[in-house]
Design an enzyme around this catalytic site. Sequence first.
Site, PDB file in Angstrom:
ATOM      1  N   SER A 131      -3.455   2.068   6.824  1.00  0.00           N
ATOM      2  CA  SER A 131      -3.955   2.507   5.517  1.00  0.00           C
ATOM      3  C   SER A 131      -5.414   2.951   5.547  1.00  0.00           C
ATOM      4  O   SER A 131      -5.993   3.234   4.496  1.00  0.00           O
ATOM      5  CB  SER A 131      -3.814   1.359   4.497  1.00  0.00           C
ATOM      6  OG  SER A 131      -4.603   0.246   4.886  1.00  0.00           O
ATOM      7  N   ASP A 299      -8.492  -4.017  -2.241  1.00  0.00           N
ATOM      8  CA  ASP A 299      -7.555  -3.900  -1.129  1.00  0.00           C
ATOM      9  C   ASP A 299      -6.926  -2.520  -1.110  1.00  0.00           C
ATOM     10  O   ASP A 299      -6.236  -2.120  -2.051  1.00  0.00           O
ATOM     11  CB  ASP A 299      -6.472  -4.973  -1.250  1.00  0.00           C
ATOM     12  CG  ASP A 299      -5.706  -5.185   0.045  1.00  0.00           C
ATOM     13  OD1 ASP A 299      -5.876  -4.378   0.970  1.00  0.00           O
ATOM     14  OD2 ASP A 299      -4.931  -6.150   0.117  1.00  0.00           O
ATOM     15  N   HIS A 300      -7.141  -1.794  -0.029  1.00  0.00           N
ATOM     16  CA  HIS A 300      -6.594  -0.451   0.142  1.00  0.00           C
ATOM     17  C   HIS A 300      -5.243  -0.480   0.862  1.00  0.00           C
ATOM     18  O   HIS A 300      -4.640   0.551   1.124  1.00  0.00           O
ATOM     19  CB  HIS A 300      -7.600   0.406   0.934  1.00  0.00           C
ATOM     20  CG  HIS A 300      -7.311   1.864   0.922  1.00  0.00           C
ATOM     21  ND1 HIS A 300      -6.862   2.550   2.031  1.00  0.00           N
ATOM     22  CD2 HIS A 300      -7.412   2.788  -0.061  1.00  0.00           C
ATOM     23  CE1 HIS A 300      -6.701   3.830   1.737  1.00  0.00           C
ATOM     24  NE2 HIS A 300      -7.019   4.004   0.475  1.00  0.00           N
ATOM     25  N   SER A 301      -4.750  -1.686   1.172  1.00  0.00           N
ATOM     26  CA  SER A 301      -3.469  -1.838   1.875  1.00  0.00           C
ATOM     27  C   SER A 301      -2.302  -1.348   1.027  1.00  0.00           C
ATOM     28  O   SER A 301      -2.388  -1.299  -0.198  1.00  0.00           O
ATOM     29  CB  SER A 301      -3.229  -3.312   2.216  1.00  0.00           C
ATOM     30  OG  SER A 301      -4.229  -3.802   3.073  1.00  0.00           O
TER      31      SER A 301
END
Length: 367
Positions: A131, A299-301
């Site tokens: 990601s 959170d960029h997940s």
Amino acid sequence: MLLLLSLLIFCLSLGGDTSPITCYNDQGDAVDWFYMYKLPKDGRKDLHGGEMYLLMDKGSEGWSPGKGTVNDTTGALGRTVGQLYSQGKNTEVAYILYNDQKPLDKSGGRGGHTKGVVLLDKNQGFWLVHSTPHFPPVRQTGQYYYPDSGVKNGQNFICITFPLDRFQTIGEQLQINQPNVYDCDVPESLASLVPALAAVCGKKHLSGHIFPHIKPVSNRSVTLTSKDGTNFISFAKGASFDNDLYHSWVAPTLQSDLLVQFWIHSTGILPSDCSQGWKVLDITLINPGQTFAFKASQDHSKWAASPTAAAGSGAGGGWVCVGDINRNQAEETRGGGTVCLQDPVVWKAYRTAALECEACGGGTIQC
């Protein structure tokens, strides 16, 4: 004796680097697969400035603190991706780097909302789905490094080692995804073995003008068996799918409700959805490995976990999916996907990370 030793050294030098192209863990061991959770920057107690991570590979008992940082060439990510730069001018190696946010380019790319690395030779290789924006650097840089753009927020990685014969199918999945390829090479010696990857390298998509006998494909799920026999399910959708990946396809296919983590700093975010018989809830608070709690906004997940173990799964546990696409309106019409596994240890690691979710209709609940 001295003559024999000299001959052995000479033969080894002719052989060059014979290490297999594979996923590696923090100890430098070849592994069948690993999951990595790069934690967000935590100003309260993060001594590594947003480069701390958790690691889990096949045979482990859950998350373990990473050795060093994601920027270290001796860590799992650095060792694995670093193989791209250590191959030199090896004409027997194929690779594809794709990212909707390519390195050194602040503008977003067109095509699929996809991020990943494929690296293989005539025996085996790995597929890394992740990601992180602007990652990894092009091969010509000659060295591995982790970009500043991926430091502030949480990021996720899944690396799987596959034998050669799986990469044609992976290439077909990527063709459906329509990725933004920014660096690649599939030499002639491998192009005939993995023509779909060669087509991806040529930035061609799965459509009638490439394969006249095949109609454009909007989505496809396939089972991909790793080198050591673990079965993963790859979900790939194209722009024409025109729907949410998780609620309209992954949940009903897996016959499971889903808790989904994704990047919420975009327009048209899709709220939790309990229609059509499946509950797909947006995660709002996360704490993987009992490290520290952080909001989904940090959170960029892009990952999903079933809230309970699958019915009748026995020791299989629930589902975990790690991918590269979000739940928002714009990405309903972009390519992207996720890779899912049913494994009790992996499921527990991700499931216990989800603390709070958005309820259908609004409000916050315990996941």
